[in-house]
Write a protein that holds these residues in place. Structure first.
Motif, mmCIF file in Angstrom:
data_model
loop_
_atom_site.group_PDB
_atom_site.id
_atom_site.type_symbol
_atom_site.label_atom_id
_atom_site.label_comp_id
_atom_site.label_asym_id
_atom_site.label_seq_id
_atom_site.Cartn_x
_atom_site.Cartn_y
_atom_site.Cartn_z
ATOM 1 N N UNK A 1 42.466 33.702 46.351
ATOM 2 C CA UNK A 1 42.011 33.712 47.751
ATOM 3 C C UNK A 1 40.918 32.678 48.005
ATOM 4 N N UNK A 2 40.709 31.774 47.043
ATOM 5 C CA UNK A 2 39.791 30.658 47.296
ATOM 6 C C UNK A 2 38.455 30.748 46.590
ATOM 7 N N UNK A 3 38.224 31.791 45.790
ATOM 8 C CA UNK A 3 36.945 31.885 45.070
ATOM 9 C C UNK A 3 36.919 30.911 43.901
ATOM 10 N N UNK A 4 35.699 30.514 43.498
ATOM 11 C CA UNK A 4 35.524 29.827 42.221
ATOM 12 C C UNK A 4 35.178 30.895 41.194
ATOM 13 N N UNK A 5 35.331 30.557 39.930
ATOM 14 C CA UNK A 5 35.008 31.534 38.883
ATOM 15 C C UNK A 5 33.912 30.986 37.992
ATOM 16 N N UNK B 1 32.456 31.619 47.671
ATOM 17 C CA UNK B 1 32.088 32.676 46.723
ATOM 18 C C UNK B 1 32.475 32.276 45.296
ATOM 19 N N UNK B 2 31.503 32.420 44.381
ATOM 20 C CA UNK B 2 31.786 32.246 42.949
ATOM 21 C C UNK B 2 31.726 33.620 42.304
ATOM 22 N N UNK B 3 32.782 33.989 41.593
ATOM 23 C CA UNK B 3 32.856 35.356 41.061
ATOM 24 C C UNK B 3 32.808 35.373 39.534
ATOM 25 N N UNK B 4 32.337 36.505 39.024
ATOM 26 C CA UNK B 4 32.380 36.781 37.577
ATOM 27 C C UNK B 4 32.663 38.267 37.407
ATOM 28 N N UNK B 5 33.443 38.596 36.391
ATOM 29 C CA UNK B 5 33.658 39.987 36.023
ATOM 30 C C UNK B 5 33.703 40.060 34.508
ATOM 31 N N UNK B 6 33.178 41.165 33.944
ATOM 32 C CA UNK B 6 33.164 41.308 32.474
ATOM 33 C C UNK B 6 34.558 41.064 31.900
ATOM 34 N N UNK B 7 35.558 41.698 32.500
ATOM 35 C CA UNK B 7 36.952 41.399 32.141
ATOM 36 C C UNK B 7 37.369 40.229 33.026
#
Ligand SMILES: NC(=O)C1=CN([C@@H]2O[C@H](COP(=O)(O)OP(=O)(O)OC[C@H]3O[C@@H](n4cnc5c(N)ncnc54)[C@H](OP(=O)(O)O)[C@@H]3O)[C@@H](O)[C@H]2O)C=CC1
Ligand SMILES: O=CCCC(=O)O
Length: 292
Positions: free
Chosen positions: A42-46, A26-32
Protein backbone atom coordinates in the motif's frame (compact mmCIF):
# COMPACT_ATOMS: atom_id res chain seq x y z
CA UNK A 1 4.94 14.26 6.77
CA UNK A 2 7.26 11.28 7.42
CA UNK A 3 5.91 9.03 10.13
CA UNK A 4 7.37 5.78 11.45
CA UNK A 5 5.19 2.92 12.66
CA UNK A 6 6.40 0.06 14.89
CA UNK A 7 4.14 -2.95 15.48
CA UNK A 8 1.74 -4.23 12.84
CA UNK A 9 -0.58 -6.43 14.87
CA UNK A 10 -4.38 -6.21 14.78
CA UNK A 11 -4.34 -2.53 15.71
CA UNK A 12 -1.06 -1.31 14.24
CA UNK A 13 -1.74 -2.69 10.78
CA UNK A 14 -5.10 -0.89 10.54
CA UNK A 15 -3.69 2.35 11.97
CA UNK A 16 -0.65 2.43 9.67
CA UNK A 17 -2.90 1.73 6.69
CA UNK A 18 -5.13 4.69 7.57
CA UNK A 19 -2.10 6.97 7.78
CA UNK A 20 -0.95 5.79 4.34
CA UNK A 21 -4.40 6.29 2.85
CA UNK A 22 -4.46 9.84 4.23
CA UNK A 23 -1.24 10.78 2.49
CA UNK A 24 1.36 10.32 5.24
CA UNK A 25 4.68 8.84 4.11
CA UNK A 26 4.96 5.86 6.45
CA UNK A 27 7.98 3.68 7.24
CA UNK A 28 7.01 0.49 9.05
CA UNK A 29 8.76 -2.14 11.15
CA UNK A 30 7.42 -5.28 12.80
CA UNK A 31 9.28 -7.90 14.86
CA UNK A 32 8.08 -10.50 12.36
CA UNK A 33 9.32 -8.54 9.36
CA UNK A 34 7.22 -10.47 6.84
CA UNK A 35 4.12 -8.70 8.22
CA UNK A 36 5.43 -5.43 6.73
CA UNK A 37 4.73 -6.73 3.24
CA UNK A 38 1.02 -5.94 3.26
CA UNK A 39 1.75 -2.31 4.14
CA UNK A 40 4.56 -2.07 1.57
CA UNK A 41 1.99 -3.10 -1.04
CA UNK A 42 0.00 0.00 0.00
CA UNK A 43 3.00 2.30 -0.42
CA UNK A 44 4.84 2.07 2.91
CA UNK A 45 8.62 1.86 3.17
CA UNK A 46 10.10 -0.76 5.46
CA UNK A 47 12.85 -0.32 8.06
CA UNK A 48 14.98 -3.30 9.07
CA UNK A 49 15.06 -2.16 12.73
CA UNK A 50 13.19 0.34 14.94
CA UNK A 51 16.32 2.55 14.77
CA UNK A 52 16.17 2.54 10.96
CA UNK A 53 12.54 3.68 11.11
CA UNK A 54 13.32 6.49 13.56
CA UNK A 55 16.22 7.70 11.41
CA UNK A 56 13.80 8.25 8.48
CA UNK A 57 10.89 9.74 10.44
CA UNK A 58 10.02 13.07 12.03
CA UNK A 59 8.02 11.13 14.57
CA UNK A 60 7.50 7.44 15.19
CA UNK A 61 4.39 5.73 16.54
CA UNK A 62 4.49 2.36 18.35
CA UNK A 63 1.59 -0.07 18.87
CA UNK A 64 3.04 -3.06 20.69
CA UNK A 65 1.74 -5.96 22.73
CA UNK A 66 2.80 -5.17 26.29
CA UNK A 67 5.42 -3.55 28.56
CA UNK A 68 8.16 -6.04 27.55
CA UNK A 69 7.60 -5.33 23.87
CA UNK A 70 7.44 -1.56 24.45
CA UNK A 71 10.73 -1.60 26.38
CA UNK A 72 12.56 -3.91 24.02
CA UNK A 73 11.93 -1.86 20.85
CA UNK A 74 13.34 1.19 22.63
CA UNK A 75 16.28 -0.22 24.60
CA UNK A 76 17.55 -3.28 22.70
CA UNK A 77 20.15 -3.33 19.91
CA UNK A 78 18.75 -1.63 16.84
CA UNK A 79 16.19 0.08 19.06
CA UNK A 80 14.61 3.53 19.00
CA UNK A 81 17.25 5.02 21.34
CA UNK A 82 20.01 4.56 18.78
CA UNK A 83 18.48 7.20 16.48
CA UNK A 84 16.14 9.37 18.53
CA UNK A 85 17.48 12.91 18.90
CA UNK A 86 16.45 16.54 19.05
CA UNK A 87 13.78 17.35 16.48
CA UNK A 88 12.28 13.85 16.59
CA UNK A 89 9.31 12.51 18.54
CA UNK A 90 8.27 9.08 19.82
CA UNK A 91 4.60 8.28 20.48
CA UNK A 92 3.82 5.00 22.23
CA UNK A 93 0.16 4.05 21.73
CA UNK A 94 0.51 0.57 23.30
CA UNK A 95 -1.36 -0.19 26.52
CA UNK A 96 1.32 -0.33 29.21
CA UNK A 97 1.70 0.70 32.85
CA UNK A 98 2.91 4.16 33.91
CA UNK A 99 6.33 2.85 35.07
CA UNK A 100 7.07 1.50 31.60
CA UNK A 101 6.01 4.78 30.03
CA UNK A 102 8.11 6.81 32.48
CA UNK A 103 11.22 4.71 31.74
CA UNK A 104 10.77 5.24 28.02
CA UNK A 105 10.08 8.95 28.51
CA UNK A 106 13.28 9.40 30.52
CA UNK A 107 15.44 7.61 27.96
CA UNK A 108 13.95 9.47 24.98
CA UNK A 109 14.12 12.91 26.56
CA UNK A 110 17.72 12.27 27.76
CA UNK A 111 18.60 11.93 24.08
CA UNK A 112 16.87 15.23 23.24
CA UNK A 113 13.76 13.62 21.71
CA UNK A 114 10.15 14.30 22.68
CA UNK A 115 7.85 11.63 24.11
CA UNK A 116 4.10 11.12 24.26
CA UNK A 117 2.15 8.15 25.56
CA UNK A 118 -1.14 7.80 23.71
CA UNK A 119 -3.01 4.55 24.42
CA UNK A 120 -6.38 4.14 22.75
CA UNK A 121 -9.91 2.98 23.42
CA UNK A 122 -11.68 1.24 20.57
CA UNK A 123 -10.82 -2.05 18.97
CA UNK A 124 -10.13 -3.54 15.52
CA UNK A 125 -13.12 -1.98 13.72
CA UNK A 126 -12.70 1.52 15.18
CA UNK A 127 -8.98 1.25 14.27
CA UNK A 128 -9.95 0.35 10.68
CA UNK A 129 -12.51 3.17 10.58
CA UNK A 130 -10.27 5.82 12.18
CA UNK A 131 -12.65 6.06 15.14
CA UNK A 132 -10.33 5.45 18.09
CA UNK A 133 -10.32 7.52 21.29
CA UNK A 134 -6.81 8.68 22.14
CA UNK A 135 -5.68 9.19 25.75
CA UNK A 136 -2.45 11.16 25.39
CA UNK A 137 -0.04 12.51 27.99
CA UNK A 138 3.52 13.83 27.95
CA UNK A 139 5.09 16.52 25.76
CA UNK A 140 2.34 18.96 24.75
CA UNK A 141 4.34 20.25 21.79
CA UNK A 142 4.49 16.72 20.37
CA UNK A 143 0.79 16.25 21.06
CA UNK A 144 0.01 19.37 19.02
CA UNK A 145 2.31 18.20 16.22
CA UNK A 146 0.62 14.78 16.21
CA UNK A 147 -2.94 16.13 15.89
CA UNK A 148 -3.06 15.63 12.09
CA UNK A 149 -2.19 11.95 12.60
CA UNK A 150 -4.54 11.60 15.58
CA UNK A 151 -7.33 13.09 13.45
CA UNK A 152 -6.78 10.25 10.98
CA UNK A 153 -6.56 7.53 13.62
CA UNK A 154 -9.31 8.63 15.96
CA UNK A 155 -12.55 10.50 16.46
CA UNK A 156 -11.52 12.15 19.71
CA UNK A 157 -8.32 12.78 21.61
CA UNK A 158 -7.62 13.90 25.15
CA UNK A 159 -4.44 15.51 26.50
CA UNK A 160 -4.16 14.36 30.11
CA UNK A 161 -1.00 16.12 31.32
CA UNK A 162 2.16 14.42 32.45
CA UNK A 163 3.45 10.98 31.42
CA UNK A 164 1.67 8.21 33.30
CA UNK A 165 -1.77 9.81 33.26
CA UNK A 166 -2.62 8.40 29.82
CA UNK A 167 -1.41 4.91 30.79
CA UNK A 168 -3.31 4.99 34.07
CA UNK A 169 -6.54 6.28 32.51
CA UNK A 170 -6.39 3.50 29.91
CA UNK A 171 -5.91 0.87 32.64
CA UNK A 172 -8.87 2.22 34.61
CA UNK A 173 -11.08 2.04 31.50
CA UNK A 174 -9.96 -1.50 30.61
CA UNK A 175 -10.29 -2.71 34.20
CA UNK A 176 -13.96 -1.69 34.11
CA UNK A 177 -14.37 -3.23 30.65
CA UNK A 178 -12.93 -6.58 31.80
CA UNK A 179 -15.23 -6.67 34.82
CA UNK A 180 -18.23 -5.77 32.63
CA UNK A 181 -17.42 -8.58 30.22
CA UNK A 182 -17.39 -11.10 33.07
CA UNK A 183 -20.69 -9.83 34.50
CA UNK A 184 -22.22 -9.98 31.03
CA UNK A 185 -21.00 -13.57 30.51
CA UNK A 186 -22.52 -14.60 33.81
CA UNK A 187 -25.79 -12.94 32.79
CA UNK A 188 -25.85 -14.79 29.46
CA UNK A 189 -25.13 -18.07 31.23
CA UNK A 190 -27.73 -17.45 33.92
CA UNK A 191 -30.35 -16.59 31.32
CA UNK A 192 -29.55 -19.77 29.37
CA UNK A 193 -29.41 -21.96 32.49
CA UNK A 194 -32.78 -20.59 33.61
CA UNK A 195 -34.45 -21.59 30.37
CA UNK A 196 -34.61 -18.00 29.09
CA UNK A 197 -33.84 -16.82 25.59
CA UNK A 198 -30.33 -15.37 25.50
CA UNK A 199 -31.36 -13.46 22.38
CA UNK A 200 -34.17 -11.72 24.30
CA UNK A 201 -31.67 -10.83 27.02
CA UNK A 202 -29.58 -9.19 24.29
CA UNK A 203 -32.53 -7.47 22.63
CA UNK A 204 -33.99 -5.86 25.73
CA UNK A 205 -31.14 -4.92 28.00
CA UNK A 206 -32.76 -1.78 29.41
CA UNK A 207 -30.42 0.29 31.57
CA UNK A 208 -27.49 -2.10 31.14
CA UNK A 209 -27.46 -1.67 27.36
CA UNK A 210 -24.08 -0.61 26.00
CA UNK A 211 -22.19 -0.85 22.69
CA UNK A 212 -19.89 -3.63 23.88
CA UNK A 213 -22.68 -6.05 24.86
CA UNK A 214 -24.50 -5.26 21.62
CA UNK A 215 -21.37 -5.88 19.54
CA UNK A 216 -20.06 -9.01 21.28
CA UNK A 217 -23.26 -10.65 22.53
CA UNK A 218 -24.56 -12.25 19.29
CA UNK A 219 -21.23 -14.01 18.61
CA UNK A 220 -20.87 -15.07 22.26
CA UNK A 221 -24.23 -16.84 22.09
CA UNK A 222 -22.75 -18.83 19.20
CA UNK A 223 -19.54 -19.50 21.18
CA UNK A 224 -17.67 -17.58 18.47
CA UNK A 225 -14.77 -15.34 19.50
CA UNK A 226 -12.88 -14.00 16.44
CA UNK A 227 -10.05 -11.90 17.87
CA UNK A 228 -10.56 -8.13 17.84
CA UNK A 229 -9.09 -7.51 21.28
CA UNK A 230 -7.06 -10.60 22.22
CA UNK A 231 -7.88 -12.05 25.63
CA UNK A 232 -4.18 -12.22 26.59
CA UNK A 233 -4.01 -8.42 26.26
CA UNK A 234 -7.17 -7.90 28.34
CA UNK A 235 -5.65 -10.08 31.08
CA UNK A 236 -2.42 -8.04 30.88
CA UNK A 237 -4.50 -4.89 31.39
CA UNK A 238 -6.33 -6.41 34.39
CA UNK A 239 -2.97 -7.39 35.89
CA UNK A 240 -1.56 -3.88 35.39
CA UNK A 241 -4.73 -2.23 36.72
CA UNK A 242 -4.65 -4.44 39.82
CA UNK A 243 -1.02 -3.42 40.39
CA UNK A 244 -2.12 0.22 40.17
CA UNK A 245 -4.83 -0.59 42.72
CA UNK A 246 -2.17 -2.12 45.01
CA UNK A 247 -0.01 0.97 44.67
CA UNK A 248 -2.89 3.23 45.66
CA UNK A 249 -4.43 0.87 48.26
CA UNK A 250 -7.69 0.65 46.32
CA UNK A 251 -9.64 -2.50 47.04
CA UNK A 252 -10.92 -4.03 43.77
CA UNK A 253 -12.45 -7.45 44.50
CA UNK A 254 -14.60 -7.41 41.34
CA UNK A 255 -11.60 -6.70 39.10
CA UNK A 256 -9.56 -9.34 40.93
CA UNK A 257 -12.23 -11.97 40.26
CA UNK A 258 -12.44 -10.91 36.61
CA UNK A 259 -8.66 -11.20 36.33
CA UNK A 260 -8.83 -14.76 37.66
CA UNK A 261 -11.37 -15.66 34.97
CA UNK A 262 -9.14 -14.20 32.24
CA UNK A 263 -6.13 -16.03 33.67
CA UNK A 264 -8.06 -19.29 33.70
CA UNK A 265 -9.07 -18.66 30.08
CA UNK A 266 -5.42 -18.11 29.16
CA UNK A 267 -4.43 -21.32 30.90
CA UNK A 268 -6.96 -23.14 28.71
CA UNK A 269 -5.31 -21.79 25.57
CA UNK A 270 -7.88 -19.08 24.81
CA UNK A 271 -5.42 -16.15 24.96
CA UNK A 272 -5.36 -15.46 21.23
CA UNK A 273 -9.15 -15.41 20.91
CA UNK A 274 -11.21 -12.29 21.56
CA UNK A 275 -11.49 -11.33 25.22
CA UNK A 276 -15.20 -12.26 25.06
CA UNK A 277 -13.94 -15.89 25.09
CA UNK A 278 -13.86 -15.53 28.87
CA UNK A 279 -17.48 -16.59 28.41
CA UNK A 280 -16.17 -20.15 28.02
CA UNK A 281 -14.97 -20.07 31.64
CA UNK A 282 -18.28 -18.84 32.96
CA UNK A 283 -20.11 -21.48 30.92
CA UNK A 284 -18.07 -24.23 32.60
CA UNK A 285 -18.22 -22.93 36.16
CA UNK A 286 -21.54 -21.05 36.04
CA UNK A 287 -24.51 -21.43 38.32
CA UNK A 288 -25.71 -24.73 36.87
CA UNK A 289 -22.23 -26.23 37.35
CA UNK A 290 -22.47 -27.76 33.89
CA UNK A 291 -21.08 -26.87 30.49
CA UNK A 292 -23.85 -25.69 28.20
N1 LIG B 1 -6.89 -5.18 19.78
C1 LIG B 1 -7.54 -4.24 20.43
O1 LIG B 1 -8.80 -4.18 20.39
C2 LIG B 1 -6.82 -3.18 21.21
C3 LIG B 1 -5.52 -3.33 21.63
N2 LIG B 1 -4.93 -2.34 22.38
C4 LIG B 1 -3.54 -2.47 22.81
O2 LIG B 1 -2.74 -2.21 21.66
C5 LIG B 1 -1.55 -3.02 21.70
C6 LIG B 1 -1.50 -3.87 20.44
O3 LIG B 1 -2.66 -4.67 20.40
P1 LIG B 1 -2.99 -5.65 19.17
O4 LIG B 1 -2.61 -4.99 17.89
O5 LIG B 1 -4.36 -6.12 19.38
O6 LIG B 1 -1.98 -6.83 19.49
P2 LIG B 1 -1.38 -7.97 18.54
O7 LIG B 1 -1.11 -9.11 19.45
O8 LIG B 1 -2.23 -8.18 17.35
O9 LIG B 1 -0.01 -7.32 18.05
C7 LIG B 1 1.05 -7.18 18.94
C8 LIG B 1 2.24 -6.50 18.25
O10 LIG B 1 3.32 -6.42 19.18
C9 LIG B 1 4.47 -7.05 18.59
N3 LIG B 1 5.30 -7.65 19.63
C10 LIG B 1 4.93 -8.56 20.57
N4 LIG B 1 5.98 -8.83 21.38
C11 LIG B 1 7.04 -8.11 20.92
C12 LIG B 1 8.38 -7.95 21.34
N5 LIG B 1 8.87 -8.61 22.40
N6 LIG B 1 9.17 -7.11 20.65
C13 LIG B 1 8.69 -6.43 19.58
N7 LIG B 1 7.41 -6.52 19.13
C14 LIG B 1 6.59 -7.35 19.81
C15 LIG B 1 3.90 -8.08 17.64
O11 LIG B 1 4.89 -8.47 16.71
P3 LIG B 1 4.81 -9.90 15.95
O12 LIG B 1 3.90 -9.68 14.79
O13 LIG B 1 6.21 -10.19 15.59
O14 LIG B 1 4.27 -10.89 16.95
C16 LIG B 1 2.75 -7.28 17.03
O15 LIG B 1 3.23 -6.36 16.10
C17 LIG B 1 -1.64 -3.81 23.01
O16 LIG B 1 -0.94 -3.10 23.99
C18 LIG B 1 -3.14 -3.84 23.32
O17 LIG B 1 -3.39 -4.00 24.69
C19 LIG B 1 -5.57 -1.17 22.67
C20 LIG B 1 -6.86 -0.97 22.26
C21 LIG B 1 -7.61 -1.98 21.55
O1 LIG C 1 -7.78 -2.08 24.89
C1 LIG C 1 -8.73 -2.46 24.20
C2 LIG C 1 -9.97 -1.74 24.17
C3 LIG C 1 -11.02 -2.38 23.32
C4 LIG C 1 -12.21 -1.47 23.21
O2 LIG C 1 -12.15 -0.32 23.67
O3 LIG C 1 -13.20 -1.92 22.60
Amino acid sequence: MDVGFLGLGIMGKAMALNLLRSGFRVTVWNRTLSKCQGLVEHGASMGETPAAVVSKSKYTIAMLADPNAALSVVFEKGGVLEQICEGKGYIDMSTVDADTSLKINEAITNKGGKFLEAPVSGSKKPAEDGQLIILAAGEKELYDAAIPAFDVLGKKSFFLGSVGNGANMKLVVNMVMGSMMNAFSEGLSLAGSSGLSQQTFLDDLGAIANPMFKLKGPAMIQSSYPPAFPLKHQQKDMRLALALGDENAVSMPVAAAANEAFKKARSLGLGDLDFSAVHEIVKVTGSSGEAK
